[in-house]
Design a protein around this motif. Structure first.
Motif, PDB file in Angstrom:
ATOM      1  N   GLY A 271       7.076  17.331 -14.373  1.00  0.00           N
ATOM      2  CA  GLY A 271       8.210  17.268 -15.279  1.00  0.00           C
ATOM      3  C   GLY A 271       8.548  18.624 -15.856  1.00  0.00           C
ATOM      4  N   TRP A 272       7.532  19.452 -16.114  1.00  0.00           N
ATOM      5  CA  TRP A 272       7.760  20.789 -16.657  1.00  0.00           C
ATOM      6  C   TRP A 272       8.532  21.655 -15.667  1.00  0.00           C
ATOM      7  N   GLN A 273       8.171  21.583 -14.382  1.00  0.00           N
ATOM      8  CA  GLN A 273       8.878  22.361 -13.368  1.00  0.00           C
ATOM      9  C   GLN A 273      10.346  21.952 -13.293  1.00  0.00           C
ATOM     10  N   VAL A 274      10.591  20.645 -13.340  1.00  0.00           N
ATOM     11  CA  VAL A 274      11.973  20.157 -13.315  1.00  0.00           C
ATOM     12  C   VAL A 274      12.724  20.635 -14.549  1.00  0.00           C
ATOM     13  N   PHE A 275      12.100  20.541 -15.706  1.00  0.00           N
ATOM     14  CA  PHE A 275      12.717  20.954 -16.970  1.00  0.00           C
ATOM     15  C   PHE A 275      13.144  22.420 -16.917  1.00  0.00           C
TER      16      PHE A 275
ATOM     17  N   ALA B  19      13.441  14.872 -18.176  1.00  0.00           N
ATOM     18  CA  ALA B  19      13.141  16.308 -18.156  1.00  0.00           C
ATOM     19  C   ALA B  19      14.310  17.099 -17.601  1.00  0.00           C
ATOM     20  N   GLY B  20      14.907  16.615 -16.503  1.00  0.00           N
ATOM     21  CA  GLY B  20      16.039  17.315 -15.915  1.00  0.00           C
ATOM     22  C   GLY B  20      17.252  17.311 -16.816  1.00  0.00           C
ATOM     23  N   LEU B  21      17.528  16.172 -17.436  1.00  0.00           N
ATOM     24  CA  LEU B  21      18.678  16.061 -18.335  1.00  0.00           C
ATOM     25  C   LEU B  21      18.504  16.962 -19.550  1.00  0.00           C
TER      26      LEU B  21
END
Length: 362
Positions: free
Chosen positions: A177-181, A302-304
């Protein structure tokens, strides 16, 4: 699902989109792109509008070609053009072949047409191996989406000739999730700077009303709250509004804030309320970009969040630059409004009016 797609402004450079289906011994890639720009050899990494290219005339002539003729031009030149598509696997580079080309019929030559190029390549059999994909920076920005492997599939926004990280032949990348964020912060920022000129002009319209912190803070807060709401609702599928309605209204919002700068002596209650309403529209515009890039269901939040933060950072960069360049050195001068704020607002209103006409009738 959100029924909202990016508007194809006449000559605007937009990212191509590549969908990858990866198997243990074969990869199939579907690329939606402007074949005319590729065939004309336009360096899309250096411009935001194809009219800025030295070979813009050739590009415009290619728009007038019938689909069969344009496809033949592509196939005839693929020996060279294919080199700009980069596929690396098993320690070597592999050449993609053309399986199918889908080109829309010729319409208005002043309007962009997106073609679909279906490519494939055989890979050395290695179920534990991986591959990397991208293209040369001259082809412009590229959105890459991995398909057929569930919610953890890779999605990425590539520019300057970057390649995807190594993607497994089977299964998903398994991004955190951190990478996507973090990645989507960059996507959101780039949607404002340099790609979001309409959003930049709207924010500057707020700035030229007044650079004093109170009215500026009230307006930007209203705008931010509104576009955050509709961005989330649209991505989650609760809002549906066609781009041919949203995009002209965004242009009108630019006209309104710029024109009101000329006549409003002070911040009135209706101004923040209207800015909030306009922010709802801009949020739908942001959502069209985010939906095109794609978000995995696993890391949707996370992406949003990352994308929204990137948008905010882009807006703050615009306002901060305007304050440093204009408000700090000239804001205390008596002629600031007459010589800077008013002419700039007139120019912003004119651009917004032009975009409105273009988006309605193009």
């Amino acid at each position: 699902m959100l029924a909202l797609a990016g508007t194809a402004h006449s000559h605007e450079v937009r990212p191509a989109v590549a969908d990858l289906e990866i198997g243990p011994d074969r990869v199939e890639i579907s690329v939606r792109l402007s074949l005319e720009a590729l065939l004309a050899g336009i360096d899309l990494s250096q411009i935001t509008d194809t009219n800025q290219a030295p070979n813009a005339a050739e590009h415009d002539e290619l728009r007038k070609l019938a689909p069969a003729l344009l496809e033949q031009r592509l196939r005839d030149g693929w020996e060279t053009l294919g080199d700009s598509f980069i596929l690396q696997a098993g320690g070597g580079r592999h050449r993609l072949q053309i399986d199918k080309v889908q080109i829309p019929d010729v319409g208005d030559p002043e309007t962009a047409r997106d073609s679909v190029l279906k490519l494939s390549a055989a890979l050395p059999l290695d179920v534990d191996g991986s591959l990397e994909f991208g293209w040369r920076k001259e082809n412009g920005p590229l959105i890459v989406r991995q398909t057929g492997v569930g919610d953890d599939a890779y999605t990425g926004y590539l520019k300057d000739g970057a390649l995807t990280p190594p993607l497994p032949r089977t299964g998903a990348l398994g991004q955190s999730g951190w990478q996507v964020f973090v990645r989507y912060i960059a996507v959101g920022f780039e949607h404002i700077i340099p790609k979001g000129l309409d959003h930049i002009l709207f924010v500057l319209g707020l700035f030229f009303f007044s650079f004093h912190w109170r009215p500026l803070l009230v307006q930007i807060t209203a705008f931010t709250a509104a576009h955050t709401i509709t961005l989330a609702l649209a991505v989650l599928g609760y809002v549906q509004l066609p781009a041919h309605i949203v995009e002209p209204l965004i242009a009108l919002s630019i006209v309104y804030v710029a024109v009101e700068n000329l006549f409003a002596p002070a911040l009135r209650l209706w101004r923040p309320a209207l800015v909030f309403a306009f922010g709802l529209l801009h949020g739908l515009g942001f959502a069209s970009v985010l939906m095109e890039v794609g978000l995995s269901a696993t890391h949707l939040a996370a992406g949003l969040a990352g994308f929204n933060i990137g948008v905010e950072l882009g807006q703050l960069a615009v306002v901060g630059t305007a304050i440093l360049v204009l408000a700090v050195p000239f804001g205390s001068w008596e002629w600031y409004r007459k010589a800077i704020a008013v002419p700039c607002s007139v120019m912003i209103a004119g651009i917004g009016a032009y975009w409105f006409v273009e988006r309605v009738f193009a």
